[in-house]
Scaffold this active site. Structure first.
Site, PDB file in Angstrom:
ATOM      1  N   ASN A  47      39.939  43.768  30.630  1.00 44.20           N
ATOM      2  CA  ASN A  47      39.376  44.117  31.925  1.00 44.20           C
ATOM      3  C   ASN A  47      39.177  42.890  32.794  1.00 44.20           C
ATOM      4  O   ASN A  47      39.357  41.745  32.356  1.00 44.20           O
ATOM      5  CB  ASN A  47      38.068  44.880  31.739  1.00 44.20           C
ATOM      6  CG  ASN A  47      38.230  46.342  32.097  1.00 44.20           C
ATOM      7  OD1 ASN A  47      38.603  46.663  33.222  1.00 44.20           O
ATOM      8  ND2 ASN A  47      37.964  47.214  31.140  1.00 44.20           N
ATOM      9  N   HIS A  79      31.967  20.777  21.519  1.00 42.32           N
ATOM     10  CA  HIS A  79      31.949  19.317  21.558  1.00 42.32           C
ATOM     11  C   HIS A  79      31.146  18.813  20.373  1.00 42.32           C
ATOM     12  O   HIS A  79      30.340  19.540  19.799  1.00 42.32           O
ATOM     13  CB  HIS A  79      31.335  18.822  22.878  1.00 42.32           C
ATOM     14  CG  HIS A  79      32.182  19.130  24.062  1.00 42.32           C
ATOM     15  ND1 HIS A  79      33.193  18.304  24.481  1.00 42.32           N
ATOM     16  CD2 HIS A  79      32.193  20.190  24.906  1.00 42.32           C
ATOM     17  CE1 HIS A  79      33.780  18.837  25.531  1.00 42.32           C
ATOM     18  NE2 HIS A  79      33.193  19.988  25.806  1.00 42.32           N
ATOM     19  N   ALA A  93      27.587  45.445  25.046  1.00 44.91           N
ATOM     20  CA  ALA A  93      27.594  44.669  26.288  1.00 44.91           C
ATOM     21  C   ALA A  93      26.483  43.630  26.290  1.00 44.91           C
ATOM     22  O   ALA A  93      25.376  43.871  25.816  1.00 44.91           O
ATOM     23  CB  ALA A  93      27.432  45.608  27.478  1.00 44.91           C
TER      24      ALA A  93
END
Length: 192
Positions: free
Chosen positions: A89, A119, A162
């Protein structure tokens, strides 16, 4: 060094050091990916044209049922593998230097971030990159605004709710959610 050699080095070592030939090559590939993404995101295209341009970005022919809703960005491109019938999406951002695999029939919601780089924790070595793949197995469903961190595998048929931040592997046939994502239920409980 050629691209395949760079991808092998990434897969074997999982660490890239600043000011090396590998980093220079990665920068060149990244420049191309940014240019191709800019072209993709600033035009009006048919589904077939989007598939063709995405194929160019990732260096893989995509099947006719692949679906991408724009905008989309990746900062490398050549280390993404996408299975059949996948849907991505709009607003997704892929950081694929460490490798991203999207299984057949996977669904990726709006604004999903797939990150494959960390990192170094040592402040004096922050230029060192630690890379680990993100793998979405077959038939996964990644909800909107999810972030999946380096080294995570989401098992087949699983759902990530979500807004979740996924920091650890997700077992097959489960539903996870939250920050950090935790087990909500097993898929079989929802299918009764």
């Amino acid at each position: 060094m050629e691209l395949q050699g760079l991808l092998r080095e990434i897969a074997e070592k999982g660490v890239l050091y600043p000011n090396t030939e590998a980093i220079q090559m990665m920068d060149e590939v990244s420049n191309e990916a940014r240019e191709l993404c800019m072209k993709l995101n600033t035009g009006v295209y048919t589904d077939e044209e989007i598939r063709q341009q995405m194929s160019q970005i990732i260096g893989q022919e995509l099947d006719e049922n692949f679906s991408l809703f724009l905008p989309f960005t990746t900062d490398f491109g050549k280390n993404i593998r996408i299975g059949k019938d996948a849907v991505i999406n709009s607003g997704c951002r892929f950081q694929d230097q460490g490798g991203i695999t999207i299984g057949d029939q996977s669904l990726i919601g709006h604004n999903v971030v797939l990150a494959t780089i960390n990192h170094d924790y040592d402040p004096d070595n922050r230029g060192i990159l630690h890379l680990a793949p993100v793998v979405l197995k077959e038939k996964t469903w990644i909800g909107s605004n999810v972030t999946i961190l380096p080294g995570v595998t989401v098992g087949e048929n699983s759902v990530v709710a979500a807004g979740s931040v996924v920091t650890k592997d997700v077992a097959p046939n489960t539903i996870v959610g939250g920050n950090p994502a935790k087990l909500i239920s097993h898929l079989e409980d929802k299918l009764k």
